[in-house]
Write an enzyme that holds these catalytic residues in place. Structure first.
Site, PDB file in Angstrom:
ATOM      1  N   LYS A 121     -11.431   6.631   6.544  1.00  0.00           N
ATOM      2  CA  LYS A 121     -11.224   6.272   7.952  1.00  0.00           C
ATOM      3  C   LYS A 121     -12.312   6.803   8.872  1.00  0.00           C
ATOM      4  O   LYS A 121     -12.568   6.226   9.923  1.00  0.00           O
ATOM      5  CB  LYS A 121      -9.844   6.736   8.433  1.00  0.00           C
ATOM      6  CG  LYS A 121      -8.728   6.039   7.680  1.00  0.00           C
ATOM      7  CD  LYS A 121      -7.577   5.611   8.549  1.00  0.00           C
ATOM      8  CE  LYS A 121      -6.745   4.587   7.799  1.00  0.00           C
ATOM      9  NZ  LYS A 121      -5.499   4.225   8.385  1.00  0.00           N
ATOM     10  N   LYS A 205      -6.997  -3.006  -0.474  1.00  0.00           N
ATOM     11  CA  LYS A 205      -5.572  -3.175  -0.156  1.00  0.00           C
ATOM     12  C   LYS A 205      -5.410  -3.995   1.126  1.00  0.00           C
ATOM     13  O   LYS A 205      -6.283  -3.968   1.996  1.00  0.00           O
ATOM     14  CB  LYS A 205      -4.859  -1.825  -0.050  1.00  0.00           C
ATOM     15  CG  LYS A 205      -5.213  -1.008   1.166  1.00  0.00           C
ATOM     16  CD  LYS A 205      -4.166   0.086   1.425  1.00  0.00           C
ATOM     17  CE  LYS A 205      -4.371   0.632   2.833  1.00  0.00           C
ATOM     18  NZ  LYS A 205      -3.232   1.220   3.455  1.00  0.00           N
ATOM     19  N   LYS A 208      -3.896  -3.347   7.976  1.00  0.00           N
ATOM     20  CA  LYS A 208      -3.917  -3.852   9.340  1.00  0.00           C
ATOM     21  C   LYS A 208      -5.271  -3.622   9.990  1.00  0.00           C
ATOM     22  O   LYS A 208      -5.576  -4.232  11.006  1.00  0.00           O
ATOM     23  CB  LYS A 208      -2.756  -3.295  10.173  1.00  0.00           C
ATOM     24  CG  LYS A 208      -2.617  -1.792  10.189  1.00  0.00           C
ATOM     25  CD  LYS A 208      -1.580  -1.354  11.225  1.00  0.00           C
ATOM     26  CE  LYS A 208      -0.264  -0.845  10.715  1.00  0.00           C
ATOM     27  NZ  LYS A 208      -0.131   0.438  10.138  1.00  0.00           N
TER      28      LYS A 208
HETATM   29  P1  ATP Z   1      -4.220   0.971   7.680  1.00  0.00           P
HETATM   30  O1  ATP Z   1      -4.604  -0.171   6.840  1.00  0.00           O
HETATM   31  O2  ATP Z   1      -4.699   0.890   9.094  1.00  0.00           O
HETATM   32  O3  ATP Z   1      -4.460   2.272   7.006  1.00  0.00           O
HETATM   33  P2  ATP Z   1      -1.708   0.342   6.762  1.00  0.00           P
HETATM   34  O4  ATP Z   1      -1.659  -1.108   6.877  1.00  0.00           O
HETATM   35  O5  ATP Z   1      -2.036   0.972   5.446  1.00  0.00           O
HETATM   36  O6  ATP Z   1      -2.680   0.893   7.840  1.00  0.00           O
HETATM   37  P3  ATP Z   1       0.341   2.297   7.276  1.00  0.00           P
HETATM   38  O7  ATP Z   1       1.004   2.527   8.562  1.00  0.00           O
HETATM   39  O8  ATP Z   1      -0.702   3.270   6.894  1.00  0.00           O
HETATM   40  O9  ATP Z   1      -0.296   0.858   7.240  1.00  0.00           O
HETATM   41  O10 ATP Z   1       1.404   2.190   6.132  1.00  0.00           O
HETATM   42  C1  ATP Z   1       2.813   2.118   6.287  1.00  0.00           C
HETATM   43  C2  ATP Z   1       3.484   2.031   4.938  1.00  0.00           C
HETATM   44  O11 ATP Z   1       3.110   0.819   4.284  1.00  0.00           O
HETATM   45  C3  ATP Z   1       3.091   3.143   3.970  1.00  0.00           C
HETATM   46  O12 ATP Z   1       4.210   3.504   3.186  1.00  0.00           O
HETATM   47  C4  ATP Z   1       2.038   2.523   3.122  1.00  0.00           C
HETATM   48  O13 ATP Z   1       1.918   3.140   1.860  1.00  0.00           O
HETATM   49  C5  ATP Z   1       2.563   1.095   3.005  1.00  0.00           C
HETATM   50  N1  ATP Z   1       1.468   0.165   2.761  1.00  0.00           N
HETATM   51  C6  ATP Z   1       0.399  -0.057   3.555  1.00  0.00           C
HETATM   52  N2  ATP Z   1      -0.411  -0.982   3.039  1.00  0.00           N
HETATM   53  C7  ATP Z   1       0.160  -1.367   1.864  1.00  0.00           C
HETATM   54  C8  ATP Z   1      -0.201  -2.316   0.853  1.00  0.00           C
HETATM   55  N3  ATP Z   1      -1.307  -3.037   0.957  1.00  0.00           N
HETATM   56  N4  ATP Z   1       0.619  -2.454  -0.212  1.00  0.00           N
HETATM   57  C9  ATP Z   1       1.755  -1.727  -0.318  1.00  0.00           C
HETATM   58  N5  ATP Z   1       2.154  -0.814   0.596  1.00  0.00           N
HETATM   59  C10 ATP Z   1       1.370  -0.630   1.676  1.00  0.00           C
END
Ligand code: ATP
Ligand code: LTN
Length: 343
Positions: A121, A205, A208
């Site tokens: 990040k 992955k 967002k």
């Molecule tokens: P960023 O991409 O900005 O890091 P994010 O989309 O990963 O954000 P978070 O708020 O960090 O979102 O994650 C919230 C929950 O969703 C956490 O439990 C995280 O492990 C899960 N999560 C996030 N992205 C994925 C994914 N691609 N597949 C499965 N679980 C996910």
């Protein structure tokens, strides 16, 4: 990572998790987190909106208010019942920050230096990242241990942060000669949907923060947008194979099969058994149908709730009160153990 001592904790099981209030949610969050929370709701989980974590990168204050409501609305739209789950805003329980300070003095710089999420990040601009982004996992440990949570449902990407939480709990228990005071929390990661990949790149992955909106299905997307994104998802010209083994070298194809499986509650193998030999011309429309059928009620309810801010705020106010009632006695014990002022 260090060798963990077996936990001496003898308290009850408690499930807790949180989602950051830093933008709208996508299919990865839904399958990796929200759907799991709903499956566990009879066990009265504590689920919060991590707005204190969100400001580790700049957030416009007005937008933060909206994003917090957005995550709370997604909890409800996914099917969580606020009578069973305690749904609350992290910043509504200031003890999170208080315990995080104590843990900042428990965690070692070397432990945080190993955290891969900070490296990702902060990118090339480490000098300009906030100090909060660096100590982000320490606040996460406080979120968990403030409620003596034992089980933490998260996606695969959070595994390392959970290991750090265990290290902090173990070290605190030793430093203050209080075996079993904090549990060593376990991540609950298994299950379909633990790692959903980008629709545009099977090695990244779904996230967002990806600049391409076509890389993810947002929980606010309507049926047309969902179908269009699946149609445009990156694939290869080969038909689907018979075995998972043969999918290994085809990350984009594997991802679409996993999404199909997770949404329809089947195994990857079962999906392959049905679609082996078929190309993406046939598989993608079937996937779009499953995705729309499954997500449409959630997205419709989410859109409705987003206009009912009073309803969301009532849930958060009530949740914050319930959460504080659990957090304060734990924090009070910690204050005494550390030797802080007792008024
Ligand atoms: P960023 O991409 O900005 O890091 P994010 O989309 O990963 O954000 P978070 O708020 O960090 O979102 O994650 C919230 C929950 O969703 C956490 O439990 C995280 O492990 C899960 N999560 C996030 N992205 C994925 C994914 N691609 N597949 C499965 N679980 C996910
Ligand atoms: N870092 C998590 C969000 C989060 C969390 C937590 C998850 C903050 N505190 C405590 C579980 C338990 C993420 O998903 N990005």
């Amino acid at each position: 990572m260090s060798q963990h001592e077996k936990s001496d904790y003898r308290g009850p099981k408690r499930i807790l998790s949180g989602i950051q209030a830093s933008g709208s949610l996508h299919l990865g969050n839904y399958l990796g987190a929200l759907k799991k929370f709903v499956a566990m709701q009879e066990e009265n989980p504590f689920l919060f909106v991590a707005d204190m974590h969100a400001i580790t990168v700049w957030q416009d204050p007005k937008q933060l208010v909206e994003q917090r409501r957005g995550i709370a609305a997604a909890y409800l739209a996914a099917g969580l019942d606020p009578k069973k789950a305690t749904i609350f805003p992290q910043s509504g329980v200031p003890q999170h920050a208080e315990l995080a300070w104590v843990f900042n003095c428990t965690a070692r710089l070397g432990w945080l230096d190993r955290m891969t999420q900070f490296k990702e990040k902060s990118g090339d601009n480490k000098e300009r990242a906030s100090v909060g982004l660096y100590t982000y996992p320490v606040l996460q440990a406080a979120d968990i241990l403030l409620y003596k949570a034992t089980d933490v449902p998260v996606g695969e990407d959070q595994k390392q942060h959970l290991e750090l939480s265990r290290d902090i709990a173990d070290r605190f228990n030793r430093d203050y000669d209080a075996p079993g005071f904090f549990p060593l929390p376990e991540p609950l990661i298994q299950g379909p949907g633990a790692r959903i990949m980008s629709l545009k790149d099977g090695s990244k992955k779904m996230s967002k923060s990806d600049p391409s909106d076509l890389s993810r299905i947002n929980l606010t997307d309507d049926a047309d947008a969902i179908a269009r994104k699946i149609k445009k998802a990156k694939t290869d010209p080969e038909p689907l194979p018979d075995t998972l083994e043969e999918l290994k070298a085809r990350p984009e194809a594997k991802n679409l099969v996993s999404i199909f499986a997770a949404l329809s509650g089947r195994s990857d193998e079962a999906v392959l058994a049905e679609y082996a030999g078929q190309g993406f011309g046939a598989f993608k429309p079937a996937l779009a149908e499953v995705a729309v059928e499954h997500l449409a009620p959630v997205t419709a309810e989410l859109r409705r709730l987003l206009t009912e801010t009073g309803e969301i705020d009532r849930v958060l106010t009530d949740g914050a009160e319930r959460a504080r009632a659990v957090a304060e006695p734990v924090m009070d014990e910690v204050r005494a153990m550390v030797g802080f002022w007792k008024g």
